[in-house]
Enzyme design. Structure first.
Site, PDB file in Angstrom:
ATOM      1  CG  ASN A  87       0.102   1.942  -1.400  1.00  0.00           C
ATOM      2  OD1 ASN A  87      -0.583   3.374  -1.640  1.00  0.00           O
ATOM      3  ND2 ASN A  87      -0.379   1.466  -1.003  1.00  0.00           N
ATOM      4  N   GLY A  93       4.600   3.479  -1.784  1.00  0.00           N
ATOM      5  CA  GLY A  93       4.117   2.428  -0.682  1.00  0.00           C
ATOM      6  C   GLY A  93       4.290   0.835  -1.571  1.00  0.00           C
ATOM      7  CD  GLN A  94       3.010  -1.334  -7.317  1.00  0.00           C
ATOM      8  OE1 GLN A  94       2.448   0.298  -7.578  1.00  0.00           O
ATOM      9  NE2 GLN A  94       1.967  -2.073  -7.915  1.00  0.00           N
ATOM     10  CB  SER A  95       5.101  -3.672  -1.213  1.00  0.00           C
ATOM     11  OG  SER A  95       4.108  -4.369  -0.587  1.00  0.00           O
ATOM     12  CG  HIS A 100      -3.078  -4.307  -5.333  1.00  0.00           C
ATOM     13  ND1 HIS A 100      -1.203  -4.395  -6.019  1.00  0.00           N
ATOM     14  CD2 HIS A 100      -2.544  -3.763  -3.615  1.00  0.00           C
ATOM     15  CE1 HIS A 100      -0.967  -3.886  -4.864  1.00  0.00           C
ATOM     16  NE2 HIS A 100      -0.779  -3.379  -3.793  1.00  0.00           N
TER      17      HIS A 100
HETATM   18  P1  5GP Z   1       1.015  -2.658  -1.718  1.00  0.00           P
HETATM   19  O1  5GP Z   1       2.038  -2.124  -0.259  1.00  0.00           O
HETATM   20  O2  5GP Z   1       1.682  -3.101  -2.755  1.00  0.00           O
HETATM   21  O3  5GP Z   1       0.329  -1.507  -1.670  1.00  0.00           O
HETATM   22  O4  5GP Z   1       0.261  -3.401  -0.678  1.00  0.00           O
HETATM   23  C1  5GP Z   1       0.688  -4.990  -0.734  1.00  0.00           C
HETATM   24  C2  5GP Z   1      -0.903  -5.855  -0.340  1.00  0.00           C
HETATM   25  O5  5GP Z   1      -0.297  -6.830  -0.426  1.00  0.00           O
HETATM   26  C3  5GP Z   1       0.428  -5.510   1.163  1.00  0.00           C
HETATM   27  O6  5GP Z   1      -1.159  -5.089   2.350  1.00  0.00           O
HETATM   28  C4  5GP Z   1       0.167  -6.895   2.069  1.00  0.00           C
HETATM   29  O7  5GP Z   1       0.676  -7.049   3.549  1.00  0.00           O
HETATM   30  C5  5GP Z   1       0.329  -7.688   1.087  1.00  0.00           C
HETATM   31  N1  5GP Z   1       0.301  -9.075   0.892  1.00  0.00           N
HETATM   32  C6  5GP Z   1       1.715  -9.322   0.051  1.00  0.00           C
HETATM   33  N2  5GP Z   1       1.615 -10.777   0.308  1.00  0.00           N
HETATM   34  C7  5GP Z   1       0.396 -11.136   0.075  1.00  0.00           C
HETATM   35  C8  5GP Z   1       0.141 -12.199  -0.101  1.00  0.00           C
HETATM   36  O8  5GP Z   1       0.619 -13.354  -0.235  1.00  0.00           O
HETATM   37  N3  5GP Z   1      -1.329 -12.778   1.142  1.00  0.00           N
HETATM   38  C9  5GP Z   1      -2.235 -12.122   0.622  1.00  0.00           C
HETATM   39  N4  5GP Z   1      -3.166 -11.851   1.273  1.00  0.00           N
HETATM   40  N5  5GP Z   1      -1.688 -10.478   0.990  1.00  0.00           N
HETATM   41  C10 5GP Z   1      -0.499 -10.409   0.501  1.00  0.00           C
END
Ligand code: 5GP
Ligand code: ZN
Length: 114
Positions: A87, A93-95, A100
């Protein structure tokens, strides 16, 4: 050194269920799994988004992608199929702003992803 959450996981400062790691990457189970298998594959290098991948990162990204099928195999999903998602930016959807790849498997995936 950044205090980004994924950098901290890569440095071992925040616990994670790690499934693979080497000089280039760390792979660990997502805290909020969206499939029976949901692992995040991150470079150790802090690259905020896919937009920030530079020419100098080409070899690193190549090595990471070379490892992904092996990680999928270790997780038992290589032969049944899996999805790899990045994302890029919040509207997509990037958070977490450390590059990653979501490695998802263990169920049938829908398309389009929404
Ligand atoms: P994004 O929303 O940026 O594509 O994906 C970020 C992902 O990181 C999400 O699926 C979320 O559940 C995961 N995530 C966020 N904080 C942590 C954490 O502290 N540990 C782990 N293992 N996953 C995390
Ligand atoms: Zn980071």
């Amino acid at each position: 050194m950044t205090d980004c959450i994924f950098c901290r996981i890569a440095r071992g400062e925040i616990p994670a269920k790690i499934v693979a790691q080497d000089d280039d990457l760390v792979a660990f189970h997502d805290l909020g799994p969206q499939a029976p298998v949901h692992v995040l594959v991150i470079p150790r290098k802090h690259i905020p988004t896919a937009n920030d991948i530079g020419q100098e990162d080409g070899a690193l990204l190549g090595r990471i992608w070379t490892r992904i099928p092996a990680i999928a195999a270790e997780l038992g999903i290589a032969s049944v199929g899996y999805r790899v998602v990045n994302n890029c930016l919040a509207p997509a959807g990037q958070s977490v702003f450390h590059l990653h790849f979501h490695l998802l498997g263990g169920r049938v995936m829908g398309w389009p992803p929404g």
